[in-house]
Design an enzyme around this catalytic site. Structure first.
Site, short mmCIF file in Angstrom:
data_model
loop_
_atom_site.label_atom_id
_atom_site.label_comp_id
_atom_site.label_asym_id
_atom_site.label_seq_id
_atom_site.Cartn_x
_atom_site.Cartn_y
_atom_site.Cartn_z
N ASN A 50 0.84 -1.20 0.00
CA ASN A 50 0.00 0.00 0.00
C ASN A 50 0.88 1.25 0.00
OD1 ASN A 50 0.63 -0.89 2.64
ND2 ASN A 50 -1.10 0.20 3.54
N CYS B 96 -10.83 -2.93 -4.04
CA CYS B 96 -9.90 -3.95 -4.56
C CYS B 96 -10.66 -5.18 -5.06
CB CYS B 96 -8.88 -4.32 -3.50
SG CYS B 96 -7.67 -3.02 -3.22
N CYS C 252 -4.13 0.72 -2.48
CA CYS C 252 -3.99 -0.50 -1.70
C CYS C 252 -2.95 -1.44 -2.32
CB CYS C 252 -5.33 -1.25 -1.64
SG CYS C 252 -6.61 -0.41 -0.68
N GLU D 51 -3.18 -4.59 -3.03
CA GLU D 51 -3.73 -5.46 -4.07
C GLU D 51 -3.80 -4.74 -5.41
OE1 GLU D 51 -4.88 -4.63 -1.10
OE2 GLU D 51 -6.40 -6.01 -0.36
N1 THU Z 1 -5.33 -1.26 2.57
C1 THU Z 1 -4.82 -2.09 1.62
O1 THU Z 1 -3.67 -1.94 1.20
N2 THU Z 1 -5.62 -3.08 1.14
C2 THU Z 1 -6.91 -3.28 1.52
O2 THU Z 1 -7.64 -3.99 0.86
C3 THU Z 1 -7.40 -2.61 2.74
C4 THU Z 1 -6.69 -1.35 3.09
C5 THU Z 1 -4.49 -0.15 3.07
C6 THU Z 1 -4.94 1.21 2.66
C7 THU Z 1 -4.33 2.07 3.73
O3 THU Z 1 -3.01 2.41 3.38
C8 THU Z 1 -4.28 1.18 4.95
O4 THU Z 1 -4.47 -0.15 4.47
C9 THU Z 1 -5.34 1.48 5.99
O5 THU Z 1 -6.60 1.54 5.42
#
Ligand code: THU
Length: 147
Positions: free
Chosen positions: A53, A104, A64, A66
């Site tokens: 992320n 995502c 994110c 993903e």
């Molecule tokens: N986040 C992800 O990378 N993937 C997800 O599917 C859920 C959330 C990240 C976004 C942000 O940087 C942190 O987690 C907190 O929401």
């Protein structure tokens, strides 16, 4: 061409994907939440695309892990995928599954057959579960709805 069969992921491949996803936690750029997420996306051609992320001071541009992995692959012309492994936790400590957010899941829906694409959620190489995209996004809206 859309994939129609579920690939049988071996135990060792799943463990490798978890290992690679955990490695990505070090690259997460998370000055605002401190919540590190790592992803390992297995393309049908065998290539593993990685993602973390990437946060932003304006918050909404945050990407994110993903989607980072998917966009890396798609930007290189790769659009067929078998599975993704996702790990995440506050300060990179893995205590529970980091399930993909709705955005995502929708991006996965764009490029993957929901009945065959596998989502591995893990807290360690020994502790994980495998879901289909259909299980995590029932009645999803995708390209077929516009065909
Ligand atoms: N986040 C992800 O990378 N993937 C997800 O599917 C859920 C959330 C990240 C976004 C942000 O940087 C942190 O987690 C907190 O929401």
């Amino acid at each position: 061409m859309e994939q129609t069969t579920t690939v049988q992921l071996s135990e060792s491949l799943i463990k490798e994907m978890i290992h690679v996803a955990i490695e990505q936690l070090a690259n997460a750029y998370v000055p605002y939440s401190g919540f590190r997420v790592g992803a390992a996306l297995l393309a049908k051609n065998g290539t593993m695309y990685t993602g973390c992320n990437i946060e932003n001071a304006a918050y909404t541009p945050t990407n994110c892990a993903e989607r980072t992995a998917f966009f890396k692959a798609v930007s290189e012309g790769v659009r067929q995928f078998d599975a993704i492994c996702i790990v995440g936790g506050k300060d990179g400590v893995l205590t529970e599954y980091a399930a993909p957010c709705g955005v995502c899941r929708q991006v996965m829906m764009e490029f993957c057959n929901p009945d065959t694409f596998q989502i591995i959620l893990a807290v360690s190489e020994e502790n994980y579960d495998v879901f289909t995209l259909r299980q995590l996004l029932p009645e999803g809206f995708g390209p077929n709805n516009l065909a």
